[in-house]
Design a protein around this motif. Structure first.
Motif, short mmCIF file in Angstrom:
data_model
loop_
_atom_site.label_atom_id
_atom_site.label_comp_id
_atom_site.label_asym_id
_atom_site.label_seq_id
_atom_site.Cartn_x
_atom_site.Cartn_y
_atom_site.Cartn_z
N THR A 177 -4.91 1.68 -0.82
CA THR A 177 -4.46 2.33 -2.05
C THR A 177 -3.07 1.79 -2.36
O THR A 177 -2.12 2.05 -1.62
N GLN A 214 -10.51 -2.51 -2.10
CA GLN A 214 -11.30 -1.36 -1.66
C GLN A 214 -10.78 -0.76 -0.36
O GLN A 214 -11.01 0.40 -0.05
N GLN A 262 0.55 0.90 -4.29
CA GLN A 262 1.57 1.55 -5.08
C GLN A 262 1.35 1.21 -6.55
O GLN A 262 0.93 0.10 -6.88
N VAL A 273 -15.43 -0.57 -7.07
CA VAL A 273 -14.06 -1.01 -7.36
C VAL A 273 -14.07 -2.10 -8.43
O VAL A 273 -13.25 -2.10 -9.36
N ARG A 287 0.17 -2.43 -8.00
CA ARG A 287 -1.19 -2.56 -8.55
C ARG A 287 -1.16 -3.07 -9.99
O ARG A 287 -1.99 -3.88 -10.39
N ARG A 345 0.84 -1.20 0.00
CA ARG A 345 0.00 0.00 0.00
C ARG A 345 0.88 1.25 0.00
O ARG A 345 2.05 1.20 0.36
N GLN A 346 0.27 2.34 -0.41
CA GLN A 346 0.98 3.62 -0.37
C GLN A 346 1.14 4.06 1.07
O GLN A 346 0.18 4.03 1.85
#
Length: 1521
Positions: free
Chosen positions: A1458, A1455, A1460, A1497, A1464, A1402-1403
């Motif tokens: 977020t 969902q 990277q 999503v 992704r 994730r970010q």
């Protein structure tokens, strides 16, 4: 403390002396020291029998202390001290603890608690009658006992008083910086115990109103001051005070729990509502509490919080500013759950903001201390962020229901911030950013003030403030871009820019971060708005600004330049026109470009007619005109190439290309002889690049192109200082210092444009600048990420493939480095030793010129010159000539070698290659240091030279070098020089690391040169035999053969060279028979020398700087050489022992190795050498059919097992040993008998049984796991193969048990779980077609689900992730039928991998984000998931029913996070394969079953699948058979 030292063996005598203890203790005639002795005797001695003795003594000491502190009796200080020590001994005595555990009644009077509380208060004020450490020890004993602590817990107010006084005590010690000593640590421990006790009692209180009153009255300030001080001081302690940090964290956590539960109890919500809401509705009505509510809780809270206490005002304000956001957070957590009571929380926030004592009718209160600005703004920022996080401000609801109550309050805060600008405090910017996030209309009325204070008129600030300011501006741009109001923002911005400047020189408008954000915002904006912004800027320039600037108005010229930079950024961020662009947009663009062209021409005309060119005004107009010219030409060229509809009406010609060229001609013709500043020079060269591109398109004359190419490349040679100056890649920041970096960046990035047109002199100039900047480089690598310098640009260019693509320039760089090497040496020495080096080089000129004849003649003359150079170098080395080097020369040579080693040897011309090698070879074989140079530099320089030569002779051009010099001559010179250095004692001061590194470099050079001789296939036998004889006839070899005492360094150098020759010859057997015969004969001669040499080395081992691994490596090479000779000679198999010349030496070495390998911690290099030697030696015994080989096999197995289970070996070292252990085990089991193999299996199985695993004997289990993994992949004899796979199910069961048990502890995941999982994976792969029972494979799936993937470091996480993936992949690849039978379990295990990589990928914010290496590791895990998805999709008929389930799991997790972008992309590509399996029914099911947010999503995922993947797959299917 003398009472503690009383010996108990005197109590028996005292029993006879003392009688009537109770009366004596009460008697006033008994001295107090005797009373204390008697009381101590009575407590500890069983001979003293008194009814209820313990309670009597406890009451007596309590009564005495009470009487003393109430002034009823007078005691000396030592007596009082003794009384407290006696009480402490009683409370800590084992006797009391035993009585309490036996449930005997002991009552500690409340008086003791009162006295202790008074002593704590007394100690804070000054010296006390008792040591505080003893008092705290008594308190600790009381609170630690559930029975004794009733003294406090039964009286809530007494416990509150204790907590308040303990908090004040710790605060005083923290303020005095005396909290880290033993006494301070003890006090903190007691405080933590007090907090724990109080928190338990507070939660048991039935009357929360009473709790609120007690906390606000007595605890609020002390606890908050304590919390603030702890937060400050624990953040300052170093890493060695981790215990203190943890205690501080625990205390803060308990303080938070106390305050939140006491002040914001859910039942108190009605009281808060009455005060905050009803009072505002009926201001004249005074309401009391309804029912059992509180009366004015907020006022009470703030009154107590802001009260003047015992601390300094600065400390109290720091506490208040930290406490108000904290209390607001507590209230939001308690009252604003699920979005309820938002108005109450807002009202509370307004009260808290006013409590900061800053805001007073948009001005600062007179009582406010200016030094507290940072604290106040930080508190305000935190409170705004808390409100923002729970979304208490709804714009529509506030306007409709409350008459914009919240909006007006936020406007008041904004006006206050603008009336009191604090541009040096980062929190000021963050407050504005929070207000902007709440509602941009809060700042809209003051937009001009915001842009002025934050952006246009800001002053230079420190990095931290500048980053915060840029973040606010970027947020402002993004907000107005999303609102589609960027033109409105730029309208205000331009008006602010055009105001009269406060300072003569404003800061640049666009930093790197702001420029990137502006570019993204313009790309996201409609094209019409972007053009509108460009037109607005253009009109501002065309209006008063340009006219004023032409009137020599300095302020106007600076504004003109700022607007030009802004217009440049806007134009370069526009969406390019194309054939689909609407007509109105194209026409608007045409109009703007025509007007801009006219503006540029008018500015150039003004420059031509200007009277003076030295003023700042002229310089800024000139820079603006150049910049706008560059903008117009670039944008115009782009639009013409991309959009057919784009036309530009010109007055004279319809040829669109002529306008740009004419504009460039005007630039260079009208301002050619005028003064130009650094930025103007850069822009001129940038325009020259465009001029060349235009010429290339029109195919103009070559002379014009060459003229502009020279203009771009020419420039003053930068000084060493200028080579290190950094440039941030922003045009506006180019000045006299940063210009060299900017110019060099322009030259290097446009080499493809200018290099073909540069003459030889310019190429040499560019090459010289490249080399000079690299040799004098002193920039830290950490600065490379932030900015560029000449040196950093040169470093990137030299190591890139771009330079080698331009052969003339690369050759100029290579030839340009020769003079630098020669400059280090004395001209006299070069002339006397190798005069051919100084002869003129014609090869470069011949290569640059056209015509075949000149090239051939140049190459021929160069070859003759190099042959002469080689002969002179060889002759000078044999003659013993030396080159003397001083310290500066050595350092210069090291810098040159570092630069030269980066050059791509494959791209060099053979002549350049050979000459460069000969120069460095000559220096390396001839140099000696002056007396004043450190001897360690001799080793360093020599090692670097040999490393360089070793890398050079492995290149493509190395064969060409052997045309000018014999390989044997190079090797002989090398060894002659090294032997001579040993004789002169130049290595005597070398340490083991330096000497071993040098030997390794020499070995690499000899090895690669010998391989090169064999590869050339010309006079191979002569060259190698010549060199071999030279080494064997050296003085060191002769002395070793006669067992004479000789220099140990010479012997080790001799062994290294012979070892290298053995390795090359043994690996070259089989090329042809003649070579085999020659190599066999030479190897036998070499072995006859190596045996005595090894023995000589062993005798002198005590004086050796090398470890045992050196000797073991030599012996292993000897064994391999003898085996190779036997195989080449094709002896009968049984006669191998006939020609093993040194069998006794090998046997003694093996025995010593087996004895020492596991006895104690050993170096890894020794272990590697030993394992390799044992493998070769056992192979020799097998060939000789030695009867002891089977016995040795088991002995080696047991030693290896013990070695792998050694606790002193780290996991990293085990990884280094992996290859050697695998090779040894393969050799041992290759011809193992069934009996010995059975014994081996029993030994391993005993280490995998349950007791060994459950007893946490990880290293022994790990050793068995590793050996089992190697056995599974080894080639076994038929009987051993059957035996192994017969018990393989038991092995799998044992390994599954190991995995499941070790998975229970996160610390053992990387230590044991992952290796066990790897071993199971190998068994599953090797067991394809052998394992018949699918249950064992299913067991592995079940165990894999227990392997933890949480709370691991990135390195451990990736190892664990890949281990699980490989297990699943082995099942899907080797046991597909089992996977289909247990598909739910398989998919659940795979789903764990998917969710974990989505969580880790994730970010993250800056504090959580890892290194670049961590990102690459996570990306590799995501690629494995993609691969698994594709493999699952290949089994479509078996997973079709579960495809919708897999998709639902994926989008549900997607969902939540977020990802990277790279992660992704990989996961999305994998999921596309699963979407290929879905039919229309699955899609309908997912759209109906998924929740709303997840459904969105999924819809986005499916749309991207249809757009990018499905159409491509359908296109490929057309060509699929």
């Amino acid at each position: 403390m003398q009472w503690r030292l009383l010996r108990f063996n005197r109590f028996d005598r005292m029993a006879a002396i003392y009688s009537g203890i109770h009366l004596k203790l009460k008697s006033s005639h008994t001295p107090w020291p005797d009373k204390l002795k008697l009381a101590r005797f009575a407590w500890f001695s069983p001979q003293c029998i008194v009814p209820n003795k313990e309670q009597v003594l406890l009451d007596w000491i309590t009564n005495v202390l009470r009487c003393f502190y109430t002034k009823k009796i007078d005691l000396q200080q030592d007596v009082v001290e003794g009384l407290w020590v006696y009480l402490d001994d009683i409370l800590h005595s084992r006797k009391l603890q035993n009585m309490l555990s036996q449930c005997k009644m002991i009552i500690l009077r409340v008086t003791v608690a009162q006295i202790i509380n008074e002593r704590i208060l007394e100690y804070k004020a000054g010296p006390t009658s008792a040591s505080i450490s003893v008092v705290l020890s008594c308190l600790h004993a009381i609170l630690s006992s559930p029975v004794l602590s009733i003294t406090y817990t039964s009286k809530y107010e007494l416990l509150v008083e204790l907590l308040a006084r303990m908090s004040n005590l710790i605060c005083s010690r923290l303020s005095q910086q005396s909290f880290r000593d033993t006494q301070g640590t003890k006090a903190v421990e007691v405080l933590l115990l007090t907090l724990t006790t109080y928190l338990t009692i507070q939660r048991q209180q039935a009357n929360m109103n009473r709790v609120f009153t007690q906390v606000t009255s007595h605890l609020l300030q002390p606890l908050l001051v304590l919390r603030n001080l702890l937060l400050v001081h624990t953040s300052e302690v170093d890493s060695s005070m981790q215990v203190w940090q943890q205690m501080g964290k625990d205390i803060r956590g308990k303080v938070d729990s106390i305050l939140q539960s006491a002040l914001f109890f859910p039942d108190h919500l009605q009281s808060y509502k009455e005060e905050l809401l009803l009072s505002s509705e009926e201001p004249g009505t005074k309401r009391g509490p309804t029912g059992k509510g509180l009366l004015s809780p907020v006022s009470t809270l703030l009154t107590k919080l802001c009260a003047q206490g015992y601390h300094e005002p600065s400390l109290l304000y720091a506490m208040r500013s930290a406490a108000l956001p904290l209390l607001l957070k507590f209230s939001l957590d308690a009252f604003c759950k699920s979005g309820q009571n938002k108005l109450v929380c807002f009202k509370l926030m307004t009260k808290f903001v006013c409590a900061l004592d800053v805001i007073s009718e948009l001005t600062v209160r007179k009582t406010f201390d200016a030094e507290n600005w940072s604290l106040a703004l930080l508190a305000l920022e935190n409170m705004l962020n808390h409100c923002l996080s729970v979304e208490i401000y709804n714009v529509a609801a506030d306007k409709i229901n409350h008459g914009e109550m919240q909006f007006k309050f936020y406007r008041r805060i904004a006006q206050f911030l603008f009336n009191n600008v604090q541009t040096t405090i980062p929190a000021w910017y963050r407050c504005l950013k929070s207000l902007l996030a709440l509602n941009h209309m809060v700042l809209e009325p003051d937009l001009d003030e915001l842009l002025s204070s934050v952006w246009v008129d800001t002053e230079s600030a420190e990095t931290r403030v500048r980053k915060t300011r840029d973040m606010l501006i970027c947020t402002l741009l993004s907000t107005y871009s999303k609102l589609r109001q960027l033109p409105r923002l730029f309208e205000e911005l331009l008006s602010v820019i055009c105001r009269p400047a406060a300072d003569e020189l404003r800061q640049p408008l666009l930093s790197e971060a702001i420029g990137k954000t502006l570019s993204l915002c313009l790309l996201d904006s409609p094209p019409s708005q972007s053009l509108q912004i460009g037109r607005m800027i253009f009109l501002k320039i065309q209006g008063d600004v340009l006219l004023d600037a032409e009137q020599q108005d300095t302020d106007a010229s600076l504004k003109l330049f700022s607007l030009s930079v802004l217009l440049h950024s806007v134009f370069f961020s526009l969406k390019s026109l194309d054939n689909t662009t609407p007509g109105p947009i194209v026409r608007q663009t045409q109009t703007l470009m025509v007007e801009l062209l006219g503006l540029v021409k008018s500015m150039l005309v003004w420059l031509e007619g200007a009277q003076t060119s030295d003023s700042l005004c002229y310089q800024k107009i000139q820079e603006s005109s150049f910049l706008l010219t560059y903008v117009w030409i670039e944008v115009d060229s782009l639009f013409q190439n991309q959009c057919i509809k784009y036309t530009l009406a010109t007055t004279s010609s319809g040829d669109l290309g002529d306008e740009g060229i004419s504009l460039l001609n005007e630039v260079f013709s009208k301002v050619e002889h005028q003064n130009v500043g650094p930025l103007g020079q850069f822009l001129q060269k940038l325009l020259a690049v465009l001029r060349i591109k235009k010429f290339q398109l029109r195919k103009d004359s070559l002379e014009d192109i060459q003229k502009y190419a020279r203009f771009i490349a020419d420039g003053e040679k930068p000084s060493p200082h200028q080579c290190q100056q950094l440039w941030d890649l922003q045009i506006v920041s180019i000045d006299r210092d940063s210009y060299p970096a900017a110019h060099w960046f322009l030259v290097t990035t446009n080499l493809a444009v200018i290099a073909p047109y540069l003459p030889r002199e310019c190429l040499c100039h560019v090459a010289e600048q490249l080399l000079q900047s690299l040799i004098e480089k002193h920039v830290k690598s950490s600065e490379k990420k932030q900015a560029l310098s000449v040196s950093l640009i040169s470093e990137d260019l030299l190591g890139s493939a771009v330079l080698t693509e331009f052969s003339p320039l690369f050759s100029a760089v290579v030839t340009g480095i020769f003079p630098h090497f020669m400059a280090v040496l004395s001209t006299c020495q070069v002339e006397s030793m190798c005069p051919s080096f100084l002869k003129h080089r014609d090869s470069f000129a011949g290569r640059v010129e056209d015509g075949g004849a000149s090239v051939v003649s140049g190459a021929s003359s160069a070859l003759k010159r190099l042959e002469s150079v080689a002969q002179e170098v060889i002759a000078s080395v044999h003659a013993g000539f030396t080159i003397d080097l001083g310290l500066m020369q050595v350092e210069r040579l090291l810098d040159l070698l570092q630069v030269t080693s980066v050059l791509n040897a494959e791209a060099m011309h053979s002549e350049d290659y050979s000459e460069l090698f000969l120069i460095i070879f000559w220096i390396g074989a001839s140099f000696q240091l002056c007396d004043d140079v450190d001897s360690s530099l001799y080793m360093t320089l020599l090692k670097e030279i040999f490393c360089f030569m070793a890398s050079f002779v492995s290149g493509r051009n190395a064969l060409a070098m052997l045309k000018i010099v014999h390989g044997s001559s190079l090797l002989e010179c090398t060894m002659a020089f090294l032997f001579q250095s040993c004789v002169k004692g130049r290595f005597q001061s070398a340490d083991s690391s330096a000497w071993s590194s040098l030997l390794y470099a020499v070995q690499s050079f000899i090895h690669r040169t010998t391989e090169l001789i064999i590869k050339r296939k010309s006079r191979v036998c002569i060259n190698i035999e010549k060199f071999t004889i030279f080494v064997m006839e050296s003085k060191a070899a002769v002395a070793a053969g006669k067992q004479k005492k000789t220099d140990l360094f010479s012997v080790q150098l001799l062994l290294t060279s012979l070892h290298t020759l053995c390795s090359v010859m043994t690996s070259s057997f089989g090329l042809n028979k003649q070579l085999d015969v020659t190599f066999t004969r030479l190897l036998q001669r070499i072995l006859s020398v190596m045996g005595p040499a090894v023995q000589t080395s062993l005798r002198n081992q005590n004086g050796s700087v090398l470890g045992q691994s050196f000797t073991v490596d030599i012996l292993a090479a000897m064994v391999r050489s003898e085996l190779a000779c036997h195989q080449a000679a094709e002896y009968p198999k049984g006669d191998i022992q006939v020609f093993l010349l040194h069998m006794e030496l090998y046997r003694s070495c093996s025995q010593q190795i087996l004895k020492e390998m596991c006895s104690s911690p050993r170096p890894v290099d020794f272990l590697l050498s030993s394992l390799n030697f044992l493998s070769d030696y056992y192979c020799a015994l097998l060939g000789a059919k030695d009867l002891k080989s089977e016995e040795l096999c088991l002995d080696i197995f047991m030693k290896v097992h013990r070695l792998l289970s050694a606790s002193w070996l780290s996991l990293g070292e085990l990884g280094l040993l992996e290859g050697s252990v695998k090779k040894l085990i393969d050799q041992l089991v290759l011809q193992s008998s069934p009996e010995h193999f059975h014994v081996l299996l029993l030994m391993l199985r005993s280490s995998l049984v349950s007791p060994a695993v459950l007893e946490d004997n990880h290293r022994e289990v790990l050793s068995a796991v590793i050996i089992m993994k190697y056995l599974a992949s080894s080639v076994l004899p038929e009987m051993c193969f059957k035996a192994f796979w017969f018990i393989a199910p038991q092995i799998i069961s044992a390994l599954v048990f190991v995995v499941m048990e070790s998975s229970k502890s996160a610390t053992s995941t990387s230590v044991l779980t992952v290796p066990a999982l790897d071993a199971v994976t190998v068994l599953l792969r090797q067991g394809e077609g052998v394992l018949s029972n699918s249950q064992h494979v299913t067991m592995v799936l079940g165990a894999a689900q227990f392997v933890p993937l949480e709370h691991l470091s990135i390195e451990d996480y990736c190892r664990t992730f890949k281990a699980i993936h490989e297990t699943l992949f082995s099942i899907i690849q080797c046991h597909p039928q089992v996977m289909f039978e247990a598909s739910p379990a398989f998919l659940n295990c795979f789903y764990r991998l998917v969710t974990s990589i989505m969580h880790e990928g994730r970010q993250k914010n800056e504090s959580e984000s890892g290194s670049e290496k961590d990102g690459e590791s996570l990306l590799s895990c995501a690629q494995l998931v993609e691969r698994m998805y594709s493999h699952i999709a290949t089994a479509a008929e078996d997973f079709t029913l579960l495809s919708s389930f897999m998709l639902a799991q994926y989008v549900t997790e997607l969902q939540k996070v977020t990802l990277q972008p790279q992660i992704r992309t990989r996961l999305t590509e994998g999921v596309y394969n699963i979407l290929d399996l879905c039919v229309e029914q699955d899609l309908k099911f997912l759209n109906a079953a998924l929740p709303a947010g997840v459904r969105e999503v999924f819809t986005q995922l499916y749309n991207s699948y249809v757009h990018y993947h499905k159409t491509q797959r359908q296109g490929e299917d057309k060509y699929t058979v």
